[in-house]
Design an enzyme around this catalytic site. Structure first.
Site, PDB file in Angstrom:
ATOM      1  N   HIS A 158      59.644  91.426  90.435  1.00 24.08           N
ATOM      2  CA  HIS A 158      60.955  92.123  90.279  1.00 24.08           C
ATOM      3  C   HIS A 158      61.826  91.812  89.209  1.00 24.08           C
ATOM      4  O   HIS A 158      61.605  91.022  88.466  1.00 24.08           O
ATOM      5  CB  HIS A 158      61.805  91.797  91.773  1.00 24.08           C
ATOM      6  CG  HIS A 158      61.077  92.510  92.914  1.00 24.08           C
ATOM      7  ND1 HIS A 158      60.421  92.138  93.676  1.00 24.08           N
ATOM      8  CD2 HIS A 158      61.773  93.877  93.412  1.00 24.08           C
ATOM      9  CE1 HIS A 158      60.150  93.166  94.661  1.00 24.08           C
ATOM     10  NE2 HIS A 158      60.812  94.102  94.497  1.00 24.08           N
ATOM     11  N   LYS A 162      67.259  90.024  90.762  1.00 24.68           N
ATOM     12  CA  LYS A 162      66.908  89.856  92.181  1.00 24.68           C
ATOM     13  C   LYS A 162      67.434  88.659  92.744  1.00 24.68           C
ATOM     14  O   LYS A 162      66.979  87.523  91.905  1.00 24.68           O
ATOM     15  CB  LYS A 162      65.698  90.339  92.368  1.00 24.68           C
ATOM     16  CG  LYS A 162      65.316  90.316  94.217  1.00 24.68           C
ATOM     17  CD  LYS A 162      64.055  91.123  94.488  1.00 24.68           C
ATOM     18  CE  LYS A 162      63.890  91.154  95.673  1.00 24.68           C
ATOM     19  NZ  LYS A 162      64.727  91.737  96.624  1.00 24.68           N
TER      20      LYS A 162
END
Ligand code: NAD
Length: 270
Positions: A158, A162
């Site tokens: 990600h 995040k």
């Protein structure tokens, strides 16, 4: 025909909040309000401008009751503490449906969510994309058919901002793999492979995470034997897929009694 929903969007200026507003408007739903953090620089910004669409005539509010004043639906992609505070704040509102995309809830948080599901129709998913729902179903089948002799590892990547790891989606895939083996993930989850004594334990499900650049979301489930490697993978190419899934979930849940639902219920895959 789908009912026209009156939607309040929590975290309206966030990466997902903006997408939710756009996806809701494109399905002809009404955006009646939204929230932002009390120190957000976007509190005076029109919700439509935030989403890059037409003016909607309302701005994010710092309070839940003002944001939800005329809403029947609450869509929340924020932080676990923020989502739980919103559910408390919505208790005496007109909101009946809650869609939660926030990830990173603790097991204690999950118990609080279950209590709120006595009052609201809650759809919560670590990933609202159709492709990931299918990946999850395939993971469960593969884990069941291949049996305990195969190693299972789940990799996810990600963007750098995040907060939680492994991702909610990786854990959802882990749940599916464990279920395929007739067990719960808590019993099968491997500690991270890190350090001098990090050998994999047979039968466990491992997780690995990467946080680089602006990656929207990549997931891969690996099944390995001594002679073969199977890889099931998914890559999100646009955040719109999650927003469209969340709107679909809201539409579906508007006809449901209070309860705790998942994406498989929405897609008829349960
Ligand atoms: P983001 O940081 O871009 O957005 C979160 C927003 O919440 C921010 O604008 C922030 O200011 C706002 N916020 C913080 N405190 C608040 C408060 N007290 N009241 C109201 N708003 C507040 O993050 P993001 O990328 O949009 O992701 C949000 C969540 O959604 C994360 O948990 C992420 O993992 C999850 N997510 C889920 C899916 C899915 O399909 N389920 C997909 C993408 C992201």
């Amino acid at each position: 025909m789908t009912n026209r929903l009156s939607i309040a969007v929590a975290g309206a200026a966030g990466r997902m909040g903006r997408q939710i507003i756009g996806a809701a408007a494109s399905r002809n739903h009404q955006i009646t309000g939204g929230t932002e953090a009390p120190d957000s620089p976007y509190l005076n910004e029109d919700l439509g401008v935030l989403a890059g669409i037409q003016l909607l005539g309302s701005t994010p509010s710092g309070t839940i009751s003002a944001a939800a004043a005329t809403a029947d639906t609450w869509i929340d992609f924020t932080l676990p503490t923020v989502t739980l505070a919103a559910l408390d704040g919505l208790t005496s509102s007109s909101v009946k449906t809650v869609v939660i995309g926030t990830t990173g809830f603790s097991s204690q948080d999950e118990e609080a969510l279950a209590r709120h599901a006595e009052r609201f129709a809650i759809v919560k998913a670590g990933n609202f994309s159709l492709g990931v729902a299918l990946l999850s179903a395939l993971t469960q089948i593969a884990a069941e058919k291949l049996g305990d002799g195969w190693d299972i590892d789940i990799f996810e990547a990600h963007h750098r901002n995040k907060i939680d790891a492994p991702s909610g989606t990786a854990l959802m895939l882990g749940d599916a793999a464990a279920e395929g083996r007739g067990s719960a993930l808590e019993a099968l989850q491997s500690p991270p492979y890190y350090g001098p004594d990090a050998k994999r334990e047979a039968g466990k499900i491992g997780f690995a995470s990467s946080r680089t650049g602006d990656v929207i979301g990549e997931h891969e489930v690996r099944f390995g034997s001594d002679t073969e490697l199977i890889k099931l993978s998914h890559m999100a190419l646009n955040r719109r897929i999650f927003a469209e899934g969340a709107i679909k979930a809201a539409e579906w849940a508007s006809d449901q009694p209070p309860g705790h639902y998942g994406i498989n219920d929405v897609l008829g895959l349960s």
